[in-house]
Scaffold this motif. Structure first.
Motif, short mmCIF file in Angstrom:
data_model
loop_
_atom_site.label_atom_id
_atom_site.label_comp_id
_atom_site.label_asym_id
_atom_site.label_seq_id
_atom_site.Cartn_x
_atom_site.Cartn_y
_atom_site.Cartn_z
N PHE A 66 61.56 40.37 112.62
CA PHE A 66 60.36 40.86 111.95
C PHE A 66 60.44 42.37 111.73
CE2 PHE A 66 58.89 36.82 113.63
CZ PHE A 66 58.05 36.36 112.61
N TYR A 67 60.91 43.09 112.74
CA TYR A 67 60.99 44.55 112.62
C TYR A 67 61.92 44.96 111.49
CZ TYR A 67 61.76 49.45 113.70
OH TYR A 67 61.87 50.82 113.61
N TYR A 68 63.13 44.42 111.51
CA TYR A 68 64.11 44.85 110.52
C TYR A 68 63.83 44.27 109.13
CZ TYR A 68 66.85 47.39 113.89
OH TYR A 68 67.25 48.33 114.81
N ALA A 69 63.16 43.15 109.07
CA ALA A 69 62.77 42.60 107.77
C ALA A 69 61.82 43.55 107.06
CB ALA A 69 62.13 41.23 107.94
N ILE A 70 60.89 44.15 107.82
CA ILE A 70 59.93 45.09 107.25
C ILE A 70 60.57 46.45 107.02
CG2 ILE A 70 57.77 46.33 107.67
CD1 ILE A 70 56.84 43.85 109.25
N LYS A 71 61.26 46.94 108.02
CA LYS A 71 61.86 48.27 107.91
C LYS A 71 62.91 48.33 106.80
CE LYS A 71 64.90 51.51 110.26
NZ LYS A 71 65.83 51.72 111.39
N SER A 72 63.78 47.35 106.76
CA SER A 72 64.88 47.35 105.78
C SER A 72 64.56 46.60 104.51
CB SER A 72 66.14 46.76 106.44
OG SER A 72 66.48 47.45 107.62
N LYS A 73 63.33 46.07 104.41
CA LYS A 73 62.86 45.37 103.21
C LYS A 73 63.79 44.23 102.82
CE LYS A 73 60.51 49.53 101.60
NZ LYS A 73 60.36 50.54 100.52
N TRP A 74 64.01 43.34 103.78
CA TRP A 74 64.80 42.15 103.50
C TRP A 74 64.10 41.29 102.46
CZ3 TRP A 74 66.08 39.95 109.07
CH2 TRP A 74 66.95 40.85 109.71
N SER A 75 64.91 40.48 101.78
CA SER A 75 64.34 39.47 100.90
C SER A 75 63.73 38.36 101.76
CB SER A 75 65.41 38.89 99.98
OG SER A 75 66.38 38.18 100.75
N VAL A 76 62.79 37.63 101.19
CA VAL A 76 62.16 36.55 101.93
C VAL A 76 63.18 35.50 102.34
CG1 VAL A 76 60.47 34.66 101.79
CG2 VAL A 76 59.93 36.90 100.80
N SER A 77 64.12 35.23 101.45
CA SER A 77 65.14 34.20 101.74
C SER A 77 66.04 34.64 102.89
CB SER A 77 65.98 33.92 100.49
OG SER A 77 66.65 35.10 100.05
N LYS A 78 66.39 35.93 102.94
CA LYS A 78 67.24 36.43 104.03
C LYS A 78 66.52 36.30 105.37
CE LYS A 78 69.71 40.59 105.58
NZ LYS A 78 70.10 41.99 105.23
#
Length: 436
Positions: free
Chosen positions: A225-237
């Motif tokens: 969750f942290y890195y998805a928000i910080k690094s702006k991952w795609s939803v699929s990733k």
């Protein structure tokens, strides 16, 4: 200049090692009197005796004795009985590991060593989190988190316990976090390795006991969750990794159940269905909704009838304070205050504005992390209702640690910048007066 840098690095390493030793010493011996010594010495010694009986079994009778299961729970721990029954609620991985270590030294090893090793394993896990906080948010965040760890009463009594081995509750988080840090620095990650470590760490926890397993599984997913928000991952990733981690964790969980059921089957010389029923008996009375309350009496019956909200309120407002005389209800308000401070305008704190994305990611991490203890209070409300002498440790693994880091970091930034502004205004007024 280089000599100064080298000296600073050496001093920093000494401070880190010293802090590590101090915290481990506190957890292993209560050297600094963080908690009442009687509470420290007797906390969950009855459960820990299950492990000690397994350790003695391993040395005297070999690993195959009782098919690796822990010894029987005892209300009067301290005297080994070679004819003791086995505890059939878990596989007893911690007993096996400690038993091998004990056998290597032929029994000539002080119990204190085990407490130092167990405490050290937990402190090592938490120091990896402290190092991550230091790199992400600076020295204030890691100092604040260290303070939460050092003065935390419940962690002080629990960290050394050989039955609960609470480092297994945060190890899934630490492993996932470490792999994602490596990915951020090197730009790559082996997702298969991520899933393998997820499987291994959750299996370790489940094989050491199924209590608090929902917390461990949620901790496993937190860094995503942290890195998805910080690094702006795609939803699929994000979903790919979230689901992959979850599947690996559930596979490990069910494999640990299967292993334990087979141990029980051979120990009791019964059928698989009967062994499953025996193992299930350790589960159903802890979970309201699964148990028939008519089969129970006393506090167990009372626990199964208690509402989920009642259990949560108990853990917010009752029990021995977690830190500095404060219970969770007050600490939760302080953590929420820290989250609100992350929204202040750049006019009040430019540094918060500069680090806004990371701070919001940490806020999301806090929101998800508190569902760890809440999940246990809801899913296993029967267990939580009865075991108020144990379950308060869940608030700190790692919600309170992260919450303290967030609160003190944003507070420090706000105070620091506004003091500088006041100092600048003061100097401006002095210059104005002198110019007149």
């Amino acid at each position: 200049m280089k000599k100064k840098d080298t000296f600073a690095k050496i001093l920093f390493i000494i401070l880190v090692l010293g802090s590590f030793i101090l915290l481990t010493c506190s957890y292993a011996t209560n050297k600094f009197g963080i908690v009442d010594q009687n509470w420290f010495a007797t906390w969950q010694e009855d459960s820990e005796w299950c492990v000690w009986q397994r350790i003695y079994d391993d040395l005297k009778l070999g690993f195959k004795f009782n098919y690796g299961l822990l010894g029987e729970w005892s209300p009067n721990p301290g005297t080994y009985n070679i004819n003791h029954a086995a505890y059939t609620g878990q596989s007893g991985l911690q007993g096996f590991v400690y038993g091998v270590f004990y056998r290597l030294f032929n029994g000539n090893i002080s119990p204190v060593i085990y407490y130092w090793l167990t405490s050290g394993a937990f402190v090592l896990c938490m120091f990896i989190i402290l190092w991550w906080l230091y790199n992400e948010f600076g020295i204030v965040s890691s100092i604040a988190a260290y303070g939460i760890l050092f003065f935390n009463q419940w962690l002080t009594v629990a960290a050394r316990n050989m039955y609960w081995v609470i480092f297994t509750l945060v190890l899934p988080l630490v492993v996932t976090l470490t792999l994602l840090v490596v990915e951020e620095k090197k730009g790559l990650i082996n997702t298969k390795l991520l899933y393998v470590f997820s499987f291994v760490t959750i299996f370790m926890k489940a094989a050491c006991g199924f209590e608090f397993i929902s917390l461990a599984m949620i901790n496993l997913e937190l860094p995503l969750f942290y890195y998805a928000i910080k690094s702006k991952w795609s939803v699929s990733k994000f979903l790919k990794r979230f689901v992959g981690n979850g599947m690996a964790a559930m596979t490990a969980f069910f494999l640990a159940i299967i292993l334990c059921v087979f141990q029980v089957k051979y120990y009791t010389n019964s059928s698989l269905m009967q062994a499953l029923k025996i193992w299930g008996g350790h589960v159903t009375y802890r979970i309201s909704g699964l148990a028939d309350i008519n089969n129970y009496s006393g506090i167990v019956r009372e626990s199964l009838m208690a509402s989920k909200i009642e259990v949560i309120i108990k853990y917010l407002n009752e029990g021995t304070p977690l830190i500095f005389g404060m219970r969770m209800s007050i600490l939760l308000i302080l953590c929420l205050l820290g989250m609100v401070c992350c929204l202040v305008s750049k006019d009040f704190c430019l540094k918060i504005e500069t680090n806004r994305n990371k701070l919001l990611a940490l806020c999301a991490l806090l929101i998800i992390s508190i569902t760890g203890p809440l999940s246990w209070f809801v899913l296993a409300s029967g267990h939580a209702y009865v075991h108020t002498h144990i379950c308060y440790i869940l608030w700190s693994l790692p919600f309170l640690v992260l919450g303290g880091a967030l609160l003190f970091t944003v507070a420090f930034w706000i105070i620091q910048e506004n003091l500088q502004k006041l100092k600048g205004l003061h100097n401006h007024l002095i210059d104005f007066q002198l110019s007149r």
